[in-house]
Scaffold this motif. Structure first.
Motif, short mmCIF file in Angstrom:
data_model
loop_
_atom_site.label_atom_id
_atom_site.label_comp_id
_atom_site.label_asym_id
_atom_site.label_seq_id
_atom_site.Cartn_x
_atom_site.Cartn_y
_atom_site.Cartn_z
N GLU A 1 0.86 -1.18 0.00
CA GLU A 1 0.00 0.00 0.00
C GLU A 1 0.90 1.23 0.00
O GLU A 1 1.85 1.31 0.78
CB GLU A 1 -0.87 -0.02 1.26
N GLY A 2 0.64 2.17 -0.89
CA GLY A 2 1.42 3.40 -0.94
C GLY A 2 2.61 3.32 -1.88
O GLY A 2 2.75 2.38 -2.66
N LYS B 1 4.13 -2.14 4.32
CA LYS B 1 5.04 -3.11 3.74
C LYS B 1 4.82 -4.48 4.37
O LYS B 1 4.58 -4.58 5.57
CB LYS B 1 6.50 -2.68 3.97
N LEU B 2 4.92 -5.51 3.53
CA LEU B 2 4.84 -6.89 4.00
C LEU B 2 6.25 -7.46 4.00
O LEU B 2 6.91 -7.52 2.97
CB LEU B 2 3.95 -7.72 3.08
N ILE B 3 6.72 -7.84 5.18
CA ILE B 3 8.05 -8.43 5.33
C ILE B 3 7.86 -9.93 5.53
O ILE B 3 7.14 -10.35 6.45
CB ILE B 3 8.81 -7.83 6.54
N ARG C 1 3.90 -0.16 8.95
CA ARG C 1 3.46 1.09 8.33
C ARG C 1 4.54 2.15 8.56
O ARG C 1 5.05 2.31 9.66
CB ARG C 1 2.15 1.57 8.97
N VAL C 2 4.88 2.87 7.50
CA VAL C 2 5.85 3.96 7.59
C VAL C 2 5.13 5.15 8.23
O VAL C 2 4.14 5.65 7.70
CB VAL C 2 6.40 4.35 6.20
#
Length: 161
Positions: A46-47, A55-57, A72-73
């Motif tokens: 997303e974004g 982000k998916l880690i 989430r940033v």
């Protein structure tokens, strides 16, 4: 809810701008490349990678008890070398932890190196307690990732200029 905060500082001989570019701005590409057993992949779901992005880690086989997490940033200041993010979902949020946020600042030193400062804040549910051993394990993992990035930069001095 109880907030548990711990700070960590790691000195480096690498200049702050280079550390920030590698350890923060290009971490999604660099860390899976140099530590695939710890972090298999990072995908922006997303974004655009900036503030608000998710982000998916996906973890590698070295972290077999953990599969993935989303973060989430929350903040990114490229001029002042600061970055913050929160874990919003995944295996790292144990049963008694509501959220975890990280605040990173890379500070230049007069000698031309840097200090990477990290503040971690764990928000727990109810009276859940995080043990000293869990905090120590988290610090060791973070230090290991930082040292791997630092070693990469030392071995590849022309990158991230």
């Amino acid at each position: 809810m109880v907030a548990i905060t711990y700070d960590m500082e790691v000195p480096s001989s690498i200049p702050a701008a280079k550390v920030f570019k590698a350890f923060v701005l290009d971490a999604d590409n660099l860390i899976p490349k140099i530590l695939p057993s710890a972090i298999k992949s990072v995908e922006i779901i997303e974004g655009d990678g900036g503030v608000g992005s998710v982000k998916l880690i996906t973890f590698g086989e070295a972290t077999s008890q953990l599969k993935s997490m989303k973060h989430r940033v929350d903040g990114l200041d490229k001029e002042n070398f600061t970055y913050s993010y929160s874990i919003i979902e995944g295996d790292t949020l144990m049963e008694g932890i509501e959220s975890i946020s990280y605040h990173i600042k890379v500070v230049p030193t007069p000698e031309g190196g840097s200090i990477c400062k990290n503040r971690s804040i764990y928000e727990t549910k109810g009276d859940f307690q995080i043990t000293e051993e869990q905090i120590k394990t988290g610090k060791e993992k973070a230090l290991g990732i930082f040292k791997a990035v630092e070693a990469y930069l030392q071995a590849n001095p022309d990158t991230y200029n």
